[in-house]
Design an enzyme around this catalytic site. Sequence first.
Site, PDB file in Angstrom:
ATOM      1  N   ASP A   1     -39.102  -9.473  -5.767  1.00  0.00           N
ATOM      2  CA  ASP A   1     -39.744  -8.177  -5.902  1.00  0.00           C
ATOM      3  C   ASP A   1     -41.236  -8.437  -6.050  1.00  0.00           C
ATOM      4  OD1 ASP A   1     -40.143  -9.015  -8.538  1.00  0.00           O
ATOM      5  OD2 ASP A   1     -39.114  -7.308  -9.452  1.00  0.00           O
TER       6      ASP A   1
ATOM      7  N   CYS B   1     -38.045 -12.552  -9.621  1.00  0.00           N
ATOM      8  CA  CYS B   1     -38.664 -11.312 -10.091  1.00  0.00           C
ATOM      9  C   CYS B   1     -39.560 -11.691 -11.256  1.00  0.00           C
ATOM     10  CB  CYS B   1     -37.617 -10.261 -10.465  1.00  0.00           C
ATOM     11  SG  CYS B   1     -36.527 -10.663 -11.845  1.00  0.00           S
TER      12      CYS B   1
ATOM     13  N   THR C   1     -39.160 -11.804 -14.576  1.00  0.00           N
ATOM     14  CA  THR C   1     -38.533 -12.700 -15.546  1.00  0.00           C
ATOM     15  C   THR C   1     -37.355 -13.475 -14.971  1.00  0.00           C
ATOM     16  OG1 THR C   1     -36.996 -11.003 -16.295  1.00  0.00           O
ATOM     17  CG2 THR C   1     -39.112 -11.191 -17.489  1.00  0.00           C
TER      18      THR C   1
ATOM     19  N   HIS D   1     -14.234 -28.552 -13.100  1.00  0.00           N
ATOM     20  CA  HIS D   1     -15.156 -27.422 -12.924  1.00  0.00           C
ATOM     21  C   HIS D   1     -14.697 -26.496 -11.796  1.00  0.00           C
ATOM     22  CE1 HIS D   1     -17.685 -29.480 -15.734  1.00  0.00           C
ATOM     23  NE2 HIS D   1     -17.691 -30.552 -14.959  1.00  0.00           N
TER      24      HIS D   1
END
Length: 141
Positions: free
Chosen positions: A8, A65, A67, A133
Site C-alpha cells: 500500500d 504496508c 507496519t 512440521h
Amino acid sequence: MKIGIGSDHGGFVLKAQIIAHLNREGFEVVDVGNHGESSVDYPDYADKLCEAIAAGDFERGILICGTGIGMSMAANRYRHIRAALCYESFSARMSREHNNANVLCLGGRVLGVELAKDIVHTWLHAEFAGGRHQNRIERFC
C-alpha cells in the site's frame, strides 16, 4: 524463483528498494501494485497477490504496508496462504523452516532498508524442514 510483491502507500518506498535488491540477486519479481504514495486500501493488494499465488503465478510473495500487520491479516484470510510478519531474520528463517510461509509481510514504516533486505534474503534462502512440521501445516491448509 518468481516472486510477487505488493504494497500500500505505507510500504511503497520500501517495496521499490526491495524490488531493486531482488533484481540484483537475480530473482524474477512482479509488482502487483500499488504504484505510488497516494493513499490506497491494503486489502486490495493483498488480494491481488494471494489470488496470483493460488493461480500458480508466483511461488512466493512479499507484502508491505506501514507496519505489516494489515497485510498479514488480509493475506491470512486465504486458506492456501501462510503469511508471516517478520521484524528480524530469525523469525523469517523459522517461518520458512517450520511453517513453510509462502508470503512475507514487512512494515515499511518500522524497518530500515538494510534490515528489511536481510530479512528478505534470509526468508528466500531458507528451506522448509518438512517432517513433523508438514503434519501441522496440513491441519490448516
